[in-house]
Design an enzyme around this catalytic site. Structure first.
Site, PDB file in Angstrom:
ATOM      1  N   ASP A 137      -6.038   2.907  -3.072  1.00 25.59           N
ATOM      2  CA  ASP A 137      -7.238   2.994  -2.236  1.00 25.59           C
ATOM      3  C   ASP A 137      -7.301   4.270  -1.395  1.00 25.59           C
ATOM      4  OD1 ASP A 137      -5.201   2.118  -0.606  1.00 25.59           O
ATOM      5  OD2 ASP A 137      -6.300   0.436   0.272  1.00 25.59           O
ATOM      6  N   ARG A 138      -6.185   5.004  -1.317  1.00 23.79           N
ATOM      7  CA  ARG A 138      -6.209   6.263  -0.557  1.00 23.79           C
ATOM      8  C   ARG A 138      -6.317   7.464  -1.477  1.00 23.79           C
ATOM      9  NH1 ARG A 138      -2.216   6.058   4.581  1.00 23.79           N
ATOM     10  NH2 ARG A 138      -2.771   3.957   5.256  1.00 23.79           N
ATOM     11  N   ASP A 196      -1.467   1.392  -3.801  1.00 20.59           N
ATOM     12  CA  ASP A 196      -2.441   0.466  -4.381  1.00 20.59           C
ATOM     13  C   ASP A 196      -3.769   1.123  -4.730  1.00 20.59           C
ATOM     14  OD1 ASP A 196      -2.927   0.856  -1.661  1.00 20.59           O
ATOM     15  OD2 ASP A 196      -3.847  -1.116  -1.408  1.00 20.59           O
ATOM     16  N   SER A 244       0.812  -1.217   0.000  1.00 17.27           N
ATOM     17  CA  SER A 244       0.000   0.000   0.000  1.00 17.27           C
ATOM     18  C   SER A 244       0.849   1.272   0.000  1.00 17.27           C
ATOM     19  CB  SER A 244      -0.941  -0.053   1.200  1.00 17.27           C
ATOM     20  OG  SER A 244      -1.948   0.891   1.043  1.00 17.27           O
ATOM     21  N   HIS A 245       0.724   2.064   1.066  1.00 23.73           N
ATOM     22  CA  HIS A 245       1.411   3.362   1.091  1.00 23.73           C
ATOM     23  C   HIS A 245       2.869   3.230   1.525  1.00 23.73           C
ATOM     24  CE1 HIS A 245      -0.117   2.462   5.057  1.00 23.73           C
ATOM     25  NE2 HIS A 245       0.817   3.248   5.555  1.00 23.73           N
ATOM     26  N   ASP A 289      -2.461   6.549  -3.340  1.00 21.86           N
ATOM     27  CA  ASP A 289      -1.319   5.825  -2.765  1.00 21.86           C
ATOM     28  C   ASP A 289      -0.895   4.637  -3.631  1.00 21.86           C
ATOM     29  OD1 ASP A 289      -3.482   4.133  -2.172  1.00 21.86           O
ATOM     30  OD2 ASP A 289      -2.510   3.381  -0.365  1.00 21.86           O
ATOM     31  N   LYS A 308     -11.742   1.039   0.493  1.00 19.12           N
ATOM     32  CA  LYS A 308     -11.665   2.467   0.223  1.00 19.12           C
ATOM     33  C   LYS A 308     -11.180   2.636  -1.205  1.00 19.12           C
ATOM     34  CE  LYS A 308      -7.233   2.840   2.724  1.00 19.12           C
ATOM     35  NZ  LYS A 308      -7.018   1.605   3.490  1.00 19.12           N
TER      36      LYS A 308
HETATM   37  C1  VG1 Z   1      -3.203   2.531   8.434  1.00 18.50           C
HETATM   38  C2  VG1 Z   1      -4.321   3.519   8.634  1.00 18.50           C
HETATM   39  C3  VG1 Z   1      -5.657   2.819   8.512  1.00 18.50           C
HETATM   40  C4  VG1 Z   1      -5.739   2.119   7.156  1.00 18.50           C
HETATM   41  C5  VG1 Z   1      -4.566   1.172   7.004  1.00 18.50           C
HETATM   42  C6  VG1 Z   1      -4.511   0.527   5.641  1.00 18.50           C
HETATM   43  O1  VG1 Z   1      -3.248   1.550   9.439  1.00 18.50           O
HETATM   44  O2  VG1 Z   1      -4.207   4.166   9.874  1.00 18.50           O
HETATM   45  O3  VG1 Z   1      -6.685   3.762   8.684  1.00 18.50           O
HETATM   46  O4  VG1 Z   1      -6.937   1.391   7.052  1.00 18.50           O
HETATM   47  O5  VG1 Z   1      -3.341   1.886   7.173  1.00 18.50           O
HETATM   48  O6  VG1 Z   1      -4.405   1.472   4.629  1.00 18.50           O
HETATM   49  P1  VG1 Z   1      -2.284   1.621  10.729  1.00 18.50           P
HETATM   50  O7  VG1 Z   1      -2.582   0.363  11.484  1.00 18.50           O
HETATM   51  O8  VG1 Z   1      -0.894   1.729  10.203  1.00 18.50           O
HETATM   52  O9  VG1 Z   1      -2.656   2.865  11.451  1.00 18.50           O
HETATM   53  V1  VG1 Z   1      -3.671   1.051   3.171  1.00 18.50           V
HETATM   54  O10 VG1 Z   1      -3.930   2.218   2.094  1.00 18.50           O
HETATM   55  O11 VG1 Z   1      -2.074   0.860   3.704  1.00 18.50           O
HETATM   56  O12 VG1 Z   1      -4.233  -0.434   2.840  1.00 18.50           O
HETATM   57 CO    CO Z   2      -3.461   1.658   0.196  1.00 18.48          CO
END
Ligand code: VG1
Ligand code: CO
Length: 681
Positions: free
Chosen positions: A353-354, A351, A184-185, A349, A449
């Site tokens: 979704d953000r 993947d 992801s990010h 981001d 998302k």
């Molecule tokens: C983070 C965010 C959370 C989000 C998750 C996955 O998790 O705070 O709100 O759903 O990333 O996002 P954490 O546990 O690091 O706070 V993504 O775009 O990385 O799938």
């Molecule tokens: Co993501």
């Protein structure tokens, strides 16, 4: 949980484009009939300097003895590869994430994939269809081949793979789920992160009941079932058959685009993008939405080609950190804050979704964004013309959405962090629009998302507000929309501080300490004075404390806050009754202000501490303040809450006054070299 039957089977969104192919003999490639190269033609999954040989690291290896061929069902040979359990394969907030080097270790990925199949009822995947997507990061090409072979080895009937292994998380969710190769990010490349998400039942991230099972199986796994088939060419769309197993390489965009067209009024958005007095900018951050931005924004909606930046997905995201926030999407932020910058800016981001939404010299916090989308959805977005069914946010997300739900008389839910908690509510018809403060916004059109969806939602709102504006008339801007919203609903000032890569032990101890503090707190207690308790003993060793101590000096003047409640958030799913506990320690004050502490579940090393700070301001004359200024008293207080125990740790002395504390601070700063949170949003 509802029956999982058909959950991996091909349904819905993709069915129009995917042909059922006739049975044929081994390894026949059939080109797709659709013109799939239209959109990401020439997409380069770079074969650059850090690429590694496929044969060296990524073939499945036997841990102890040699492999044995056990069955040969319908034309493919399945090999049983002996393996041994590997520690630490626990799924976090969204998938399993580690440094890529860890995933490249012998059988690391294979063990997890096999454990996943071991955790599902066979009827859910035997002869079923599984989707495989990814964000194009380093190691995805090798990982795709491993996943395909293990899926075939476990009896999956067909795999649909995005061309070049590319398909965004929302697009995979729209196809009712499967694997997404993405951290992801988190940044990508040989020195950075890799990850895998698994989406199940109607396309939602696998619930903890499944991820816990997978983890259990990783601790007892002894064999991997692997089909002996050659590597599949993922660079061109088409169907390849190996006996009864089929791999279909598909265009990752077309069906997702079709879905977006069914949700939004594309003509309305097109008319906005066609205006000479409206300029649009989208930063794909060299991540997966690079593959989607041109076909959707440029080809379909008429945006100018140069409105897309970093539009080519790269294995290392162009050395960037594909996290759309004010720190990591700096180029876009600079563009939007420049003189004569664009009117609307967005980024997504790794993947897809953000999302981050910006106006001209204006940042929309994600917590405000979801509230504003919800408030305007019915009039601006055809999908919601009957009105949203209900609204929901993750616990740390600001209360802006709560106020919209209240005003519109909608059902409202507060769930733990992570999108997986929204799915049940959507499936039960209780929820339409939801969001997280972490730049996640979405609706029940899918079970994830959705970054592009959020951008289209905002464009729809701006287009709707300006649809009768004649050329030359001043347009309603992003900041106008936000400020009008604040005037109607009040403003929830919000900020998040991230302290990345703290030592895990200290971070855990700090949360334990805060949990204890919360449980001992009583409603009506006054906060706002510096509550040094000389008998408090240090119990931790966390960089956060050091940072907070330093910050403390800057915010000595604290407000007067009366505690309403303090707890460690626990959630009972209203649909299936499952309970998620220890989801974040919160201190809630009588004026609606909140301070929340939790540990991230998406890091790949050490611990990231997240601190969320929120304060409500109903007075329109005070709503224009910078959030960091408005929140100063609370930030000062969170510093104090966190430091009650921590400042002793390096000196083992009590401090009764702030100047003593100050003395210690400089030493601490010398010790770490860090003065600030890594990221403030
Ligand atoms: C983070 C965010 C959370 C989000 C998750 C996955 O998790 O705070 O709100 O759903 O990333 O996002 P954490 O546990 O690091 O706070 V993504 O775009 O990385 O799938
Ligand atoms: Co993501």
């Amino acid at each position: 949980m509802a029956s999982c039957c058909n959950s991996l089977k091909l349904e819905g969104m993709f069915s129009s484009a995917f042909r059922s192919s006739k049975r044929s003999s081994n390894a026949i490639w059939i080109p797709s009939s659709s013109s799939c190269n239209l959109y990401i033609h020439g997409f380069p999954l770079k074969n650059n300097s850090f690429s590694v040989s496929h044969s060296r690291s990524f073939t499945i290896k036997a841990s102890s003895s040699s492999s044995t061929a056990i069955v040969e069902p319908e034309g493919i040979k399945i090999t049983s590869v002996p393996t041994k359990p590997i520690e630490g394969q626990k799924t976090g907030t969204s998938g399993l994430r580690k440094k890529v080097k860890v995933f490249m270790e012998e059988n690391y990925l294979s063990n997890w994939i096999q454990s996943l199949f071991n955790s599902l009822p066979p009827e859910d995947y035997k002869n079923g269809v599984l989707v495989l997507g990814g964000d194009g990061r380093y190691f995805n090409r090798e990982a795709s081949q491993i996943i395909i072979k293990i899926a075939a080895g476990n009896g999956v009937g067909k795999i649909l793979v995005g061309r070049d292994g590319i398909m965004s998380t929302p697009a995979v969710s729209a196809a009712n789920g499967g694997f997404i190769m993405s951290a992801s990010h988190n940044p990508g490349g040989p020195e950075y992160d890799w990850g895998i998400k698994f989406n199940y039942n109607s396309g939602q991230p696998a619930p903890e009941s499944i991820t816990d099972k997978i983890y259990g199986n990783t601790l007892s796994i002894s064999e991997i079932k692997m089909a002996e088939i050659p590597d599949v060419d993922l660079s061109r769309t088409g169907v390849t058959k190996y006996g009864s197993f089929t791999v279909e390489v598909v265009d990752p965009v077309s069906d997702y685009l079709e879905l977006m067209e069914s949700v939004f009024d594309f003509r309305l958005i097109k008319s906005l993008l066609a205006r000479s007095d409206f300029r649009f900018a989208f930063d794909a951050m060299h991540a997966v939405t690079g593959a989607y931005a041109k076909p959707i924004f440029v080809d379909k909606l008429g945006a100018s080609p140069d409105s897309i930046s970093n539009g080519v997905p790269l294995e290392d995201f162009g050395h960037g950190h594909p996290d759309p926030n004010l720190t990591y999407a700096k180029d876009l932020v600079n563009t939007m804050y420049s003189e004569n910058g664009p009117d609307f800016g967005a980024a997504s981001d790794g993947d897809g979704d953000r999302n981050m939404i910006l106006g001209k010299k204006f940042f929309v916090t994600p917590s405000d964004s979801v509230a504003i989308i919800a408030a305007n959805a019915q009039e601006a977005i055809p999908y919601f013309q009957g009105g949203p069914k209900g609204l929901a946010r993750s616990m740390p997300t600001s209360g802006a959405l709560d106020r919209v739900a209240e005003k519109l008389g909608l059902k409202f839910f507060e769930v733990p962090t992570g999108w997986k908690f929204f799915g049940n509510l959507m499936d039960a018809g209780k929820l339409s629009i939801c969001g997280e403060e972490s730049f996640g916004t979405g609706s029940d059109h899918i079970r994830e998302k959705d970054g592009i969806w959020a951008v289209l939602a905002w464009l729809s709102i701006i287009a709707h507000r300006n649809k009768d504006k004649k050329p030359g008339e001043k347009l309603v801007s992003v900041s106008d929309v936000v400020k009008q919203h604040w005037a109607t609903y009040g403003r929830n000032f919000f900020s998040r501080y991230d302290y990345e890569e703290c030592a895990s032990e200290g971070a855990n101890k700090m949360i334990d300490y805060l949990r204890g503090l919360a449980s001992k707190s009583k409603a009506g207690e006054k906060y706002g004075k510096f509550p040094i308790n000389p008998s408090t003993r240090c119990i931790g060793n966390c960089h956060l404390c050091i940072l907070l101590l330093f910050d403390c000096l800057k915010f000595l003047i604290v407000g007067n806050y009366v505690l309403q409640c303090a707890d460690d958030f626990s959630y009972t799913d209203p649909v299936d009754g499952s309970v998620a506990s220890k989801q974040g320690v919160r201190f809630v004050f009588t004026d609606g202000s909140r301070i929340i502490f939790r540990l991230s579940g998406t890091g790949s090393a050490g611990a990231t501490v997240r601190v969320y700070i929120e304060q409500f301001e109903p007075d329109a004359s005070k709503q224009d303040m910078d959030a960091q200024v408005a929140l100063k008293p609370l930030i000062g207080m969170l510093v104090i809450i966190s430091t009650i125990y921590s400042f002793r740790q390096f000196t083992n002395k009590s401090y009764g006054c702030i100047s003593d504390l100050a003395l210690s601070v400089s030493k601490l700063k010398d010790f770490t070299g860090r003065e600030k949170p890594t990221v403030i949003t």
